[in-house]
Design a protein around this motif. Structure first.
Motif, PDB file in Angstrom:
ATOM      1  N   HIS A  32      18.939 -72.428 106.351  1.00  0.00           N
ATOM      2  CA  HIS A  32      17.939 -71.883 107.571  1.00  0.00           C
ATOM      3  C   HIS A  32      16.639 -71.975 106.884  1.00  0.00           C
ATOM      4  O   HIS A  32      15.582 -71.666 107.806  1.00  0.00           O
ATOM      5  CB  HIS A  32      18.707 -70.893 108.107  1.00  0.00           C
ATOM      6  N   SER A  33      16.514 -71.253 105.664  1.00  0.00           N
ATOM      7  CA  SER A  33      15.372 -70.727 105.170  1.00  0.00           C
ATOM      8  C   SER A  33      14.496 -71.797 104.509  1.00  0.00           C
ATOM      9  O   SER A  33      13.487 -71.531 103.905  1.00  0.00           O
ATOM     10  CB  SER A  33      15.453 -69.627 104.036  1.00  0.00           C
ATOM     11  N   ARG A  34      14.827 -73.125 104.572  1.00  0.00           N
ATOM     12  CA  ARG A  34      14.167 -74.172 103.775  1.00  0.00           C
ATOM     13  C   ARG A  34      12.768 -74.494 104.146  1.00  0.00           C
ATOM     14  O   ARG A  34      11.921 -74.962 103.118  1.00  0.00           O
ATOM     15  CB  ARG A  34      15.065 -75.582 104.055  1.00  0.00           C
ATOM     16  N   GLN A  35      12.299 -73.973 105.194  1.00  0.00           N
ATOM     17  CA  GLN A  35      10.944 -74.270 105.389  1.00  0.00           C
ATOM     18  C   GLN A  35      10.021 -73.058 104.559  1.00  0.00           C
ATOM     19  O   GLN A  35       8.992 -73.158 104.541  1.00  0.00           O
ATOM     20  CB  GLN A  35      10.355 -74.330 106.897  1.00  0.00           C
ATOM     21  N   ARG A  36      10.665 -72.016 104.717  1.00  0.00           N
ATOM     22  CA  ARG A  36       9.955 -70.707 104.027  1.00  0.00           C
ATOM     23  C   ARG A  36      10.074 -70.493 102.367  1.00  0.00           C
ATOM     24  O   ARG A  36       9.213 -70.338 101.884  1.00  0.00           O
ATOM     25  CB  ARG A  36      10.445 -69.412 104.649  1.00  0.00           C
ATOM     26  N   HIS A  37      11.326 -70.876 101.860  1.00  0.00           N
ATOM     27  CA  HIS A  37      11.519 -70.611 100.577  1.00  0.00           C
ATOM     28  C   HIS A  37      12.686 -71.654 100.247  1.00  0.00           C
ATOM     29  O   HIS A  37      13.584 -71.855 100.982  1.00  0.00           O
ATOM     30  CB  HIS A  37      11.626 -69.091 100.167  1.00  0.00           C
ATOM     31  N   GLY A  94      17.973 -65.765  98.025  1.00  0.00           N
ATOM     32  CA  GLY A  94      16.901 -66.630  97.103  1.00  0.00           C
ATOM     33  C   GLY A  94      17.500 -67.057  96.067  1.00  0.00           C
ATOM     34  O   GLY A  94      16.762 -68.154  95.425  1.00  0.00           O
ATOM     35  N   VAL A  96      15.840 -72.249  97.787  1.00  0.00           N
ATOM     36  CA  VAL A  96      17.209 -71.266  97.161  1.00  0.00           C
ATOM     37  C   VAL A  96      17.427 -71.937  95.623  1.00  0.00           C
ATOM     38  O   VAL A  96      17.915 -73.138  95.743  1.00  0.00           O
ATOM     39  CB  VAL A  96      18.316 -71.314  98.195  1.00  0.00           C
ATOM     40  N   ASN A 149      22.523 -68.568 104.387  1.00  0.00           N
ATOM     41  CA  ASN A 149      22.036 -68.248 105.800  1.00  0.00           C
ATOM     42  C   ASN A 149      22.127 -66.932 106.096  1.00  0.00           C
ATOM     43  O   ASN A 149      21.424 -66.167 106.681  1.00  0.00           O
ATOM     44  CB  ASN A 149      22.495 -69.273 106.656  1.00  0.00           C
ATOM     45  N   ASP A 159      20.204 -64.525 103.734  1.00  0.00           N
ATOM     46  CA  ASP A 159      19.074 -64.961 103.209  1.00  0.00           C
ATOM     47  C   ASP A 159      18.761 -64.777 101.855  1.00  0.00           C
ATOM     48  O   ASP A 159      17.649 -63.953 101.222  1.00  0.00           O
ATOM     49  CB  ASP A 159      17.700 -64.411 104.116  1.00  0.00           C
TER      50      ASP A 159
END
Ligand SMILES: [Zn+2]
Length: 386
Positions: free
Chosen positions: A340-345, A311, A347, A306, A309
């Motif tokens: 936190h990035s789970r809606q965008r990409h 990938g 990991v 998080n 960020d």
């Protein structure tokens, strides 16, 4: 990929081009221009120099939709070599890699006094019949000691003495950072990717590669994941903090939590390996101990993901050699629920192919990167050429 602003060809351009060729495996000059944003004349000049230096070579051609076949270029593997030594508690793992990060030689010898390292280098490279003229240097990796703890050897003195004795560049790096660079190099990770590595060794460390370069922090101490606290009032840690994840998920913590007492010839790592083997072979009690440690690590590693960020994360080190699937499963599940990035990409979480040797392979890859893509060299404080 979107074409970027056309950058001026400079010292970093060579590193950029080597990185793009490395991650593509084989690529044409036209594609290189598209991917780097450099002009065709700049690409041609740098590629010509890299071919003359024996770093890349032409490997055939491919058809083109515009009719003219394109010559493909690739990293030339068996031309130059980097050597990495990983100093473990009892052993030294010696590895040689070629320019692609492929391992061409490996040897594990008992740990000897540091003044024997130069002799060890001579023995190892002579055994592989590697001429000194094709060896780019040596990197030595070891765990980062706790603040205030006694070090066995001053890294700067050790580096300078070895460089002097060998007549080659010598680098010193911590195990987790080296492992990250090794995974980045040998997996052909793109420099566009925010890449991290979690290393389970004597302690727990992390390494990050951003834009193709290892991230080192203000004092070469970035990535102390093991000392990320997961409990405000948790177990005390020799670093001075409380609740450090290393107190719950290191190999020593797992062995202690399982109630194993070390007697006779048992070491932390042999006891840990026995537990890990039992856990993956259906021993419920051993599984629960490992799974709990993996859960603790997943919480800390998710905070790391998080914060930066990331990938892509690779789990490596001797701690994941036998039961890595337990750690990977926990981390994937925790990231899917909470990143936190789970809606965008997504990991990506992967396991190292050579977890026990990752630090030594990474050390050798550091040498290779510093040699063929010198835009990433860590600076004069970390590399000495006599
Ligand atoms: Zn700590």
């Amino acid at each position: 990929m979107a074409r970027r602003e056309t950058p001026a060809a400079g010292p970093g351009s060579r590193a950029l081009i080597v990185d793009v060729i490395r991650s593509a495996a084989a690529i044409s000059r036209v594609e290189l221009a598209d991917l780097t944003g450099l002009t065709q004349p700049s690409i041609s000049n740098i590629v010509r120099d890299l071919i003359a230096d024996g770093i890349i070579h032409e490997v055939g051609s491919t058809g083109s939709i515009r009719g003219k076949p394109r010559t493909l270029i690739a990293i030339k593997p068996a031309n130059r070599f980097g050597i990495g030594f990983h100093l473990g508690p009892d052993t030294v793992t010696c590895v040689a890699v070629d320019l692609t990060g492929g391992v061409v030689g490996r040897e594990v010898v008992p740990r000897q006094p540091v003044d024997r390292l130069a002799g060890q280098f001579d023995d190892f490279t002579a055994g592989l019949d590697l001429p000194r003229s094709r060896i780019e240097g040596l990197a030595i990796v070891a765990p980062t000691p706790y603040p205030g703890s006694a070090e066995t050897a001053d890294p700067h003195t050790l580096r300078a003495e070895l460089a002097d004795r060998l007549g080659l560049p010598v680098m010193v790096e911590n195990d987790a950072a080296a492992a990250a660079l090794g995974e980045f190099w040998s997996r052909r990770v793109s420099r566009e990717q925010a890449f991290g590595c979690v290393y389970l060794g004597t302690g727990i460390g992390a390494g990050f590669v951003f834009g193709g370069a290892l991230f080192r922090g203000a004092s070469f101490d970035a990535g102390e994941l093991g000392h990320l606290s997961i409990h405000y009032d948790g177990r005390p840690c020799p670093c001075g903090n409380r609740g450090c994840v290393e107190r719950y998920a290191s190999m020593a913590a797992v062995v202690a939590d399982a109630g194993v007492s070390l007697d006779g010839s048992a070491t932390t790592s042999s006891a840990y390996d026995a537990l890990a083997r039992a856990a993956v072979n259906g021993d419920q009690a051993a599984f629960e101990v490992l799974d709990r440690a993996a859960g603790h690590l997943a919480v800390a590693a998710t905070s790391m993901v998080n914060l930066l960020d990331l990938g892509r994360v690779v789990l490596t080190g001797p701690g994941v050699a036998l039961a890595g699937s337990i750690y990977a499963r926990r981390l994937r599940a925790h990231l899917e629920r909470t990143a936190h990035s789970r809606q965008r990409h997504a990991v990506l979480v992967e396991l190292s192919a050579q977890p026990r040797d990752a630090a030594s392979i990474g050390a050798a890859a550091l040498v290779v990167q510093a040699s063929v893509a010198p835009g990433h060299t860590p600076g004069p404080a970390r590399m000495v050429r006599t």
